[in-house]
Design an enzyme around this catalytic site. Structure first.
Site, PDB file in Angstrom:
ATOM      1  N   HIS A 111      49.561  37.805  32.045  1.00  0.00           N
ATOM      2  CA  HIS A 111      49.166  37.231  33.334  1.00  0.00           C
ATOM      3  C   HIS A 111      49.816  35.866  33.594  1.00  0.00           C
ATOM      4  O   HIS A 111      50.353  35.607  34.670  1.00  0.00           O
ATOM      5  CB  HIS A 111      47.645  37.076  33.422  1.00  0.00           C
ATOM      6  CG  HIS A 111      46.884  38.300  33.013  1.00  0.00           C
ATOM      7  ND1 HIS A 111      47.300  39.566  33.351  1.00  0.00           N
ATOM      8  CD2 HIS A 111      45.730  38.475  32.305  1.00  0.00           C
ATOM      9  CE1 HIS A 111      46.427  40.456  32.861  1.00  0.00           C
ATOM     10  NE2 HIS A 111      45.481  39.815  32.228  1.00  0.00           N
ATOM     11  N   ASP A 147      40.468  65.252  22.849  1.00  0.00           N
ATOM     12  CA  ASP A 147      40.747  64.356  21.737  1.00  0.00           C
ATOM     13  C   ASP A 147      42.259  64.134  21.766  1.00  0.00           C
ATOM     14  O   ASP A 147      43.029  64.983  21.317  1.00  0.00           O
ATOM     15  CB  ASP A 147      40.300  65.017  20.425  1.00  0.00           C
ATOM     16  CG  ASP A 147      40.738  64.201  19.219  1.00  0.00           C
ATOM     17  OD1 ASP A 147      41.351  63.111  19.419  1.00  0.00           O
ATOM     18  OD2 ASP A 147      40.484  64.643  18.088  1.00  0.00           O
ATOM     19  N   ARG A 200      37.192  61.378  25.175  1.00  0.00           N
ATOM     20  CA  ARG A 200      36.670  62.190  24.079  1.00  0.00           C
ATOM     21  C   ARG A 200      35.269  62.751  24.405  1.00  0.00           C
ATOM     22  O   ARG A 200      34.919  63.843  23.964  1.00  0.00           O
ATOM     23  CB  ARG A 200      36.600  61.298  22.841  1.00  0.00           C
ATOM     24  CG  ARG A 200      36.727  62.027  21.542  1.00  0.00           C
ATOM     25  CD  ARG A 200      36.439  61.033  20.440  1.00  0.00           C
ATOM     26  NE  ARG A 200      37.647  60.304  20.050  1.00  0.00           N
ATOM     27  CZ  ARG A 200      38.393  60.652  19.012  1.00  0.00           C
ATOM     28  NH1 ARG A 200      38.069  61.701  18.289  1.00  0.00           N
ATOM     29  NH2 ARG A 200      39.435  59.934  18.688  1.00  0.00           N
ATOM     30  N   ASP A 249      46.408  37.980  24.880  1.00  0.00           N
ATOM     31  CA  ASP A 249      45.520  38.574  25.888  1.00  0.00           C
ATOM     32  C   ASP A 249      45.840  38.052  27.290  1.00  0.00           C
ATOM     33  O   ASP A 249      45.726  38.787  28.263  1.00  0.00           O
ATOM     34  CB  ASP A 249      44.064  38.231  25.519  1.00  0.00           C
ATOM     35  CG  ASP A 249      43.051  38.913  26.429  1.00  0.00           C
ATOM     36  OD1 ASP A 249      43.204  40.121  26.676  1.00  0.00           O
ATOM     37  OD2 ASP A 249      42.109  38.233  26.897  1.00  0.00           O
ATOM     38  N   LYS A 294      38.523  30.857  26.939  1.00  0.00           N
ATOM     39  CA  LYS A 294      37.188  31.429  27.152  1.00  0.00           C
ATOM     40  C   LYS A 294      36.170  30.308  26.964  1.00  0.00           C
ATOM     41  O   LYS A 294      36.425  29.329  26.258  1.00  0.00           O
ATOM     42  CB  LYS A 294      36.909  32.532  26.128  1.00  0.00           C
ATOM     43  CG  LYS A 294      37.938  33.666  26.145  1.00  0.00           C
ATOM     44  CD  LYS A 294      37.429  34.867  26.897  1.00  0.00           C
ATOM     45  CE  LYS A 294      38.395  36.028  26.818  1.00  0.00           C
ATOM     46  NZ  LYS A 294      38.427  36.824  28.046  1.00  0.00           N
ATOM     47  N   HIS A 304      47.162  43.367  35.920  1.00  0.00           N
ATOM     48  CA  HIS A 304      46.282  43.415  37.100  1.00  0.00           C
ATOM     49  C   HIS A 304      46.353  42.133  37.928  1.00  0.00           C
ATOM     50  O   HIS A 304      45.969  42.121  39.082  1.00  0.00           O
ATOM     51  CB  HIS A 304      44.844  43.778  36.706  1.00  0.00           C
ATOM     52  CG  HIS A 304      44.031  42.654  36.164  1.00  0.00           C
ATOM     53  ND1 HIS A 304      44.068  42.270  34.849  1.00  0.00           N
ATOM     54  CD2 HIS A 304      43.145  41.823  36.757  1.00  0.00           C
ATOM     55  CE1 HIS A 304      43.249  41.251  34.669  1.00  0.00           C
ATOM     56  NE2 HIS A 304      42.667  40.954  35.810  1.00  0.00           N
ATOM     57  N   LYS A 350      47.427  47.591  29.519  1.00  0.00           N
ATOM     58  CA  LYS A 350      47.595  46.882  28.263  1.00  0.00           C
ATOM     59  C   LYS A 350      46.417  47.153  27.322  1.00  0.00           C
ATOM     60  O   LYS A 350      45.387  47.587  27.810  1.00  0.00           O
ATOM     61  CB  LYS A 350      47.734  45.390  28.555  1.00  0.00           C
ATOM     62  CG  LYS A 350      46.416  44.689  28.932  1.00  0.00           C
ATOM     63  CD  LYS A 350      46.604  43.204  28.794  1.00  0.00           C
ATOM     64  CE  LYS A 350      45.432  42.581  28.205  1.00  0.00           C
ATOM     65  NZ  LYS A 350      44.479  41.885  28.863  1.00  0.00           N
ATOM     66  N   LYS A 383      46.315  41.005  42.553  1.00  0.00           N
ATOM     67  CA  LYS A 383      45.432  40.033  43.233  1.00  0.00           C
ATOM     68  C   LYS A 383      46.098  39.528  44.504  1.00  0.00           C
ATOM     69  O   LYS A 383      47.268  39.178  44.506  1.00  0.00           O
ATOM     70  CB  LYS A 383      45.107  38.856  42.302  1.00  0.00           C
ATOM     71  CG  LYS A 383      44.196  39.231  41.140  1.00  0.00           C
ATOM     72  CD  LYS A 383      43.859  38.001  40.317  1.00  0.00           C
ATOM     73  CE  LYS A 383      43.197  38.380  39.000  1.00  0.00           C
ATOM     74  NZ  LYS A 383      41.768  38.575  39.096  1.00  0.00           N
TER      75      LYS A 383
HETATM   76  C1  BG6 Z   1      42.148  40.687  30.996  1.00  0.00           C
HETATM   77  C2  BG6 Z   1      41.819  40.118  29.647  1.00  0.00           C
HETATM   78  O1  BG6 Z   1      43.480  41.129  31.019  1.00  0.00           O
HETATM   79  O2  BG6 Z   1      41.975  39.702  31.988  1.00  0.00           O
HETATM   80  C3  BG6 Z   1      40.407  39.560  29.630  1.00  0.00           C
HETATM   81  O3  BG6 Z   1      41.938  41.130  28.659  1.00  0.00           O
HETATM   82  C4  BG6 Z   1      40.193  38.602  30.768  1.00  0.00           C
HETATM   83  O4  BG6 Z   1      40.138  38.919  28.391  1.00  0.00           O
HETATM   84  C5  BG6 Z   1      40.649  39.222  32.080  1.00  0.00           C
HETATM   85  O5  BG6 Z   1      38.815  38.279  30.823  1.00  0.00           O
HETATM   86  C6  BG6 Z   1      40.603  38.197  33.193  1.00  0.00           C
HETATM   87  O6  BG6 Z   1      40.832  38.846  34.403  1.00  0.00           O
HETATM   88  P1  BG6 Z   1      40.255  38.256  35.759  1.00  0.00           P
HETATM   89  O7  BG6 Z   1      40.794  39.175  36.796  1.00  0.00           O
HETATM   90  O8  BG6 Z   1      38.765  38.284  35.651  1.00  0.00           O
HETATM   91  O9  BG6 Z   1      40.785  36.864  35.860  1.00  0.00           O
END
Ligand code: BG6
Length: 487
Positions: free
Chosen positions: A237, A90, A47, A232, A335, A175, A145, A179
């Site tokens: 993951h 937008d 935007r 999350d 966390k 992601h 995501k 790795k």
């Molecule tokens: C993300 C989450 O997908 O992965 C985050 O939204 C998290 O909350 C992150 O911190 C962790 O990724 P990595 O690669 O740092 O382990």
């Protein structure tokens, strides 16, 4: 066309946090190493009101902030920025897409799109792309995501995407699959004969997957409080890691064979009923405490209001198939834990009979630790005899057989996960992207557990920042005579 490298890349969310921290540095890394297709242009859109020049300055700042010092090369940065263009948009209204298409120009050489936007913008963006002719056969789309917050909303998004982009041109990003050590699970399991014969319930007592983070909300309250650790981290993951550990050997290293095997595992996850949710799952929320010697606020204080969102979750999962009958998979993520560490610990069964017992020797079952981060290693804990004449009995000790990937491949640069994924998207290789059936199997299992939380009115238990979560998480494994591999 899908396997031809694209000649253009279009980044939605180009001024966002992910773009600054990960996408721009990753694209620069690929550029600096000569890995991007010759002439590939990168058009950012968001935007914010930038033109090419001011967005280049924005990108330069992101690179100087987020690139490690040894990767900063003025000449490479300057030539990278020559690839970069910008078009403000937008995305919530269809009006601006024609101008975006003009900016992109000819797409006959292939266009790769990376969509990292708020979920509410998915549908209008897809429609806008279609209306502007940016969804043809030579266009593929990468989706970041969150793709929904439950099975239904993820289906809605996937349906909206599927109306315009067929599955083979849709690249869903997790992601973790980018790795290096995650991909190394495949090499370890399927490139060696050693483990596979005992890689089952007869050989393995339990599997533990931990992703602990020291960070808190990181200014992402708007997203995170509506999501929580389950959606999350576990939904994507952790379940992908579980699937790679538990799947049958794929016949080929390609997107169809690997994803076929993963989805079978995800569909074999035993549903956790409402009656079982309180005993098989634990949720927590951090209160104030100290992480790495630093005093930090609790979640509710950071948020400035009370919340029932979980910042920690532990689950005892089971995979209902022949290979894994009787082997629990313990999952744990949170966390504000004491350390940042992602690892998979495979706990093997004890030997059937110990000949050392009568001579005082104590055995520990073998453990294989796959450490994903911050260090990258594979460590097999084996029993060894301590040197000595054993007059007072045999002394046995667990010692590590170490494969440090950091050391072994010290000369090879470690890349950001997004480097791999962006290059695969540009080149059209879907192997490390998540297929729709996988996502839906993941949500099905997660939704079932969350329904149990609601039915039982389960609220997250408090845990002090800097601890390994609520004590109930310890009890989750100890009840089965197992302890978490660390902390
Ligand atoms: C993300 C989450 O997908 O992965 C985050 O939204 C998290 O909350 C992150 O911190 C962790 O990724 P990595 O690669 O740092 O382990």
């Amino acid at each position: 066309m899908t396997r031809q490298p694209a000649s253009k890349l279009l980044l939605f969310g180009a001024t966002g946090d992910l773009a600054q921290r990960m996408l721009l540095p990753s694209l620069y890394g690929l550029h600096a190493d000569g890995l991007l297709p010759e002439g590939l242009t990168i058009t950012g859109t968001a935007r914010s009101d930038h033109d090419d020049e001011s967005y280049r300055a924005f990108a330069a700042t992101a690179l100087s902030t987020h690139l490690p010092a040894d990767r900063k090369d003025d000449a490479a940065i300057a030539s990278f920025l020559e690839r970069v263009l910008y078009q403000p948009l937008d995305a919530s209204s269809i009006g601006g897409f024609a101008a975006l298409a003009d900016k992109i120009g000819d797409t006959s050489g292939g266009l790769a799109i990376f969509l990292s936007t708020a979920p509410s913008l998915f549908r209008p963006t897809i429609k806008g792309l279609e209306s502007a002719g940016l969804a043809g056969l030579n266009v593929r789309i990468g989706l970041e995501k969150p793709l929904g917050h439950d099975l239904n909303s993820s289906r809605e998004i996937n349906d909206a995407v599927a109306e315009v982009f067929p599955e083979d041109r849709t690249f869903r990003i997790d992601h973790y699959l980018g790795k290096e050590t995650v991909q190394n699970i495949l090499a370890l399991r399927f490139g060696n004969t050693l483990f596979e014969p005992i890689w089952n319930a007869r050989g393995i007592d339990n599997v533990q997957i931990t992703i602990s983070e020291t960070v808190g909300l990181e200014g992402r309250a708007g997203y995170y409080d509506g999501s929580g650790a389950m959606r999350d981290m576990v939904q994507n993951h952790m379940l992908q890691l579980l699937a790679l550990i538990a799947m049958e050997p794929p016949a080929r290293f390609d997107g169809t064979a690997i994803r076929d095997e993963k989805v079978k595992v995800l569909r074999s996850l035993r549903p956790i009923s409402s009656a079982d949710a309180p005993s098989l799952t634990v949720t927590g929320q951090y209160t104030s405490g100290a992480v790495k010697g630093e005093i930090v606020r609790g979640y509710a204080e950071e948020l400035e209001r009370a919340s029932t969102t979980e910042t920690f979750v532990a689950i005892k999962a089971n995979v209902d198939n022949w290979r894994w009958q009787g082997t629990p998979f313990y999952l744990r993520t949170g966390k504000r834990m004491p350390t940042r560490q992602s690892e998979i610990a495979i706990q093997f069964k004890p030997v059937p009979h110990s000949m050392f017992a009568a001579r005082g020797g104590k055995l520990q079952p073998n453990t294989l630790v796959i450490r994903l981060q911050p260090e990258e290693y594979v460590r097999l804990l084996v029993m060894a005899k301590e040197p000595g004449l054993d007059r007072e009995g045999v002394r046995l000790r667990e010692v590590p057989l170490d494969l440090s990937l950091d050391t072994e491949f010290a000369g090879t640069r470690r890349r950001i996960a997004y480097e791999r994924l962006l290059l695969d998207l540009i080149e059209g290789d879907p192997t490390l992207f998540v297929r729709r059936d996988e996502v839906e199997a993941q949500w099905t299992w997660i939704d079932g557990i969350r329904e149990g939380w609601i039915a039982n009115d389960m609220k997250p238990k408090a845990y002090p920042a800097g601890s390994w979560g609520p004590s109930a998480a310890v009890a989750l494994t100890e009840r089965d005579g197992t302890t978490w591999h660390d902390g």
